[in-house]
Every structure is written in C-alpha cells, then in structure tokens.
Design a protein around this motif. Structure first.
Motif, PDB file in Angstrom:
ATOM      1  N   UNK A 209       1.622   4.157   0.677  1.00  0.00           N
ATOM      2  CA  UNK A 209       2.384   4.171  -0.015  1.00  0.00           C
ATOM      3  C   UNK A 209       3.237   5.654  -0.039  1.00  0.00           C
ATOM      4  N   UNK A 210       2.437   6.767   0.321  1.00  0.00           N
ATOM      5  CA  UNK A 210       2.991   8.095   0.536  1.00  0.00           C
ATOM      6  C   UNK A 210       3.098   8.426   1.751  1.00  0.00           C
ATOM      7  N   UNK A 211       2.967   7.144   2.743  1.00  0.00           N
ATOM      8  CA  UNK A 211       3.613   7.533   4.183  1.00  0.00           C
ATOM      9  C   UNK A 211       2.735   8.279   5.223  1.00  0.00           C
ATOM     10  N   UNK A 212       1.522   8.067   4.979  1.00  0.00           N
ATOM     11  CA  UNK A 212       0.485   8.546   5.932  1.00  0.00           C
ATOM     12  C   UNK A 212       0.404   7.602   7.139  1.00  0.00           C
ATOM     13  N   UNK A 213      -0.264   8.035   8.170  1.00  0.00           N
ATOM     14  CA  UNK A 213      -0.557   7.187   9.169  1.00  0.00           C
ATOM     15  C   UNK A 213      -1.544   6.453   8.516  1.00  0.00           C
ATOM     16  N   UNK A 214      -1.832   5.019   9.244  1.00  0.00           N
ATOM     17  CA  UNK A 214      -2.905   4.078   8.610  1.00  0.00           C
ATOM     18  C   UNK A 214      -4.135   4.928   8.569  1.00  0.00           C
ATOM     19  N   UNK A 215      -4.916   4.628   7.296  1.00  0.00           N
ATOM     20  CA  UNK A 215      -5.993   5.234   7.230  1.00  0.00           C
ATOM     21  C   UNK A 215      -7.416   4.642   7.987  1.00  0.00           C
TER      22      UNK A 215
END
Length: 402
Positions: A209-215
């Motif tokens: 939701x915060x637009x990081x890369x896939x965790x």
C-alpha cells in the motif's frame, strides 16, 4: 520507555532518501517518488482559448441587448481561426482558439443564431469565458517537486506538459521476518496449539500500500541460529527489515539478542504506547531494523504510526508525516491510561463541526477483527481520562497507510 512522539521522530529521522534513481514511463509512475524537480515545458493553456461553446466577438459590437452580428466562421478545437473582422462573430467550441481581435466569448445559451446572424440576449461584457495563455502553468516554472509521491493528478500534469517519462527514486525493498514455532502458513493444516501466520501477509500488504517493491518474506523457528541466519540474509539484501515478535523479554524472545550478536546497535527499545509497547529500532549493515510486537493488532498500529513515516523517508518522500486530524469522541465508558492509547475507531462526518469518533467495542490487542472495521486510530494521551464529547486527535488510516 520512550515517549511516542520522540519515538516517531527518531524513526522518521533515521530515513535517508536513496542515492539512486531511475527513469520510468508514465504508465509505471503511479505511487513512485519523484527524484528531481520538473518544470513546465510550455505555457498551459498554450494560447488563449474558449472556456465555453459560444461566440467570440468584440464586446463593443454588442454593447446593447438584442444586437445581431453575422457569423464569420465556425471554428472547432484544433483549428486555427481567421482574425475577427469588425462587426462580426465567430462560432467557437470549448477549447477553440480565440481569434485575433476578439475580446470576449458569449456562451451559446445566451444567444440565438438565425439566418441574419447571432443575436445576443443581453449587453455583452468584455473578457468573459476566455482561458488565458499560461494561466494554469507557466513555461519554466516548477510543476512537480522532488520528493512528491506521484498520484494520477501529477501524472496528468506531466502528460499535459509532454513528459513521456520521469526520474524517480528506486523502489524500496523491505524484508519481513516472522518468528515462532506456533505459526503456520495460511492454507496448511493447523496442528493443535498452532495459529496461522497473519502478520506476514498483513505487513506485506501494508508495504504494498506504500508502493514498496514486493516484500521479501522469511519465517524462522524459535532458534537463535535460524533467526541470526534470516536477519543476516535480509539485512544484506533489503533496505529495511521488519521483524515480528521475539523482541520482548520472554525466554524465546531471541530477535533482539540475535541482532546484537551480529554486531547490530539498538537505538530504541519499548515505547510508551498502547498497543505496541515492545518495539525496537536497530541498525545492522547500515540498514534499519524495526522489531515489531508479535501481536498482529500491535504490529499493525506500530507499522501505521512509526514505520510508515520511516518508509516514506527511505523512499525519498518530502512529507513523511501525514496530518493528524481532530474529532469528537463518542464512548459509553471513560478511556485512558498511563500510556498513549491508540483506540481503533470509525469516523463519521457531520454536516457541521468535527467528525464523531466511535471506538470499536473490543479494544484488546487480541481483537484482530477490529482492524478490518476501523478507519482510524484516536489518540488518548498518557495520563488522561477522557469522556464522551472530548475533542481528540486521530490518525486516518487512509492518510497514514496510503
């Protein structure tokens, strides 16, 4: 224990924008953070144009009600009109260029076209319904600033200025470590005394939701060597590591000792907040590690209020702390304690005044269903007892997790 505000400020201050950036096309810009200021390539509008369907003319030629002027030309958007001849009008449409010599536009609802020309119902005023060149954006002026998380409106502005791509900070890579012999991945058979691992998918979706890369997800059993190995891997490949559980004072709370045995340094441990007291910030391999409580409700609250500002800072966002709103508490029992209490609430807008904040009936840290119900967290300051009708600050989840 560290005060909540001090802990929040310390995590936010730990963030540094990435040194690297990449150039990304418009279709992939949503949610990315701009790495450099961008300026307007042209004036917008690029020339004076009509804000209405109507007729362009000189106001002096129709200064009295009932004036009729012959229609010189019909000009659609995308066409170039001829210069306006004195005593005549040109039929325009929204977006049509204003012809040279015209000083006003009369909307079509206020006039009537017939064989003799167009008749104006009332005296015409100069300067009406014209969008002036550059009134929206001026050539050379900054239109989107560095550190802006790009939303659809920003992308529209860039496209209107002819940008097909833009420089953005690289994607943030977050590693998530869950620990515990009792945890089982969803979809597997659940043995006696075991529970499903809800923290891993919850935190991964919060990062998304915060637009990081896939965790990057890892799970370790309650074993010091396994935990050290997972922390070593994640801290070596990710920009930020979130561990869940194992950072309190129990016999199997092995995460904090593992970080220290690997040479990590602890910046803070335990925060005066409820839920979420057993939280820690550490540094290993020049990477921040945040140790979250193992309880999913506590992990969620700590992520929203303490981790999300850190993530925004690591992404290069110029604004890392969203607004804290105000609302009126509606409760059937007093609320408060010796820690800042973040109460799960729903906010209902009022026709006038501040929204009304209604707490969930269950405020225990085990009430996982309250997370699906709540749209905000109301803050009850430490050392206070608040009754229904009190004005409090509240954190909108859409603000803090988007």
């Amino acid at each position: 224990m560290l005060d909540f505000d001090a802990a929040q400020a310390r995590l936010a201050a730990r963030a540094q924008a990435p040194a690297e950036h990449e150039t990304v096309t418009l279709d992939a810009l949503l949610g990315r953070v701009l790495a450099h200021d961008l300026v307007a390539n042209l004036d917008l509008p690029p020339a004076d144009n009509s804000a209405m369907d109507g007729y362009a003319l000189r106001a002096a030629d129709a200064a009295v009600a009932g004036a009729t002027l012959p229609v010189q030309q019909r000009c659609f958007a995308g066409q170039t009109p001829d210069p306006l001849r004195p005593g005549q009008a040109i039929r325009l449409f929204t977006g049509s260029l204003i012809p040279a010599g015209a000083d006003t536009v009369v909307m079509q609802e206020n006039c009537q076209e017939g064989d003799a020309g167009v008749t104006f119902a009332s005296a015409v005023q100069p300067g009406r319904h014209i969008r002036r060149q550059g009134e929206d954006m001026r050539h050379g002026h900054v239109i989107v600033r560095r550190g802006t998380r790009l939303r659809p409106g920003h992308i529209a502005v860039l496209a209107a200025q002819g940008y097909a791509q833009a420089p953005v900070f690289r994607h943030l890579r977050v590693g998530i470590l869950t620990t515990g012999d009792e945890l089982v991945a969803p979809g597997q058979t659940l043995p006696a005394a075991a529970i499903y691992n809800s923290n891993a998918p919850m935190l991964a979706s919060l990062c998304q939701g915060l637009h990081t890369a896939p965790a990057v997800l890892r799970h370790a059993r309650d074993d010091a060597q396994a935990i050290e190995q997972a922390i070593t891997e994640l801290s070596g490949t990710c920009d930020l590591v979130l561990s869940v559980g194992g950072a309190s004072v129990g016999e199997k709370d092995l995460v904090k000792p593992a970080i220290e045995s690997l040479g990590g340094t602890l910046d803070l441990w335990r925060v005066r907040m409820k839920p979420g007291k057993p939280v820690a910030l550490a540094d290993l391999n020049d990477r921040p590690i945040v140790c979250l409580p193992g309880n999913p409700v506590s992990a969620f609250v700590v992520f929203a209020l303490l981790v999300s500002p850190l993530i925004r800072g690591l992404q290069g966002c110029g604004q890392v702390l969203p607004p804290v709103r105000r609302g009126i508490l509606r409760t059937d029992r007093p609320l408060g304690g010796d820690r800042d209490d973040f109460v799960r609430i729903q906010a209902a807008a009022q026709d006038d005044g501040l929204p009304v904040l209604t707490p969930h009936v269950q405020q225990s840290s085990g009430a996982l269903s309250s997370l699906a119900w709540a749209d905000g967290l109301a803050r009850i300051p430490a050392g206070t007892t608040l009754q229904s009708g009190a004005e409090v600050g509240w954190y909108g989840l859409a603000d803090w997790l988007g």
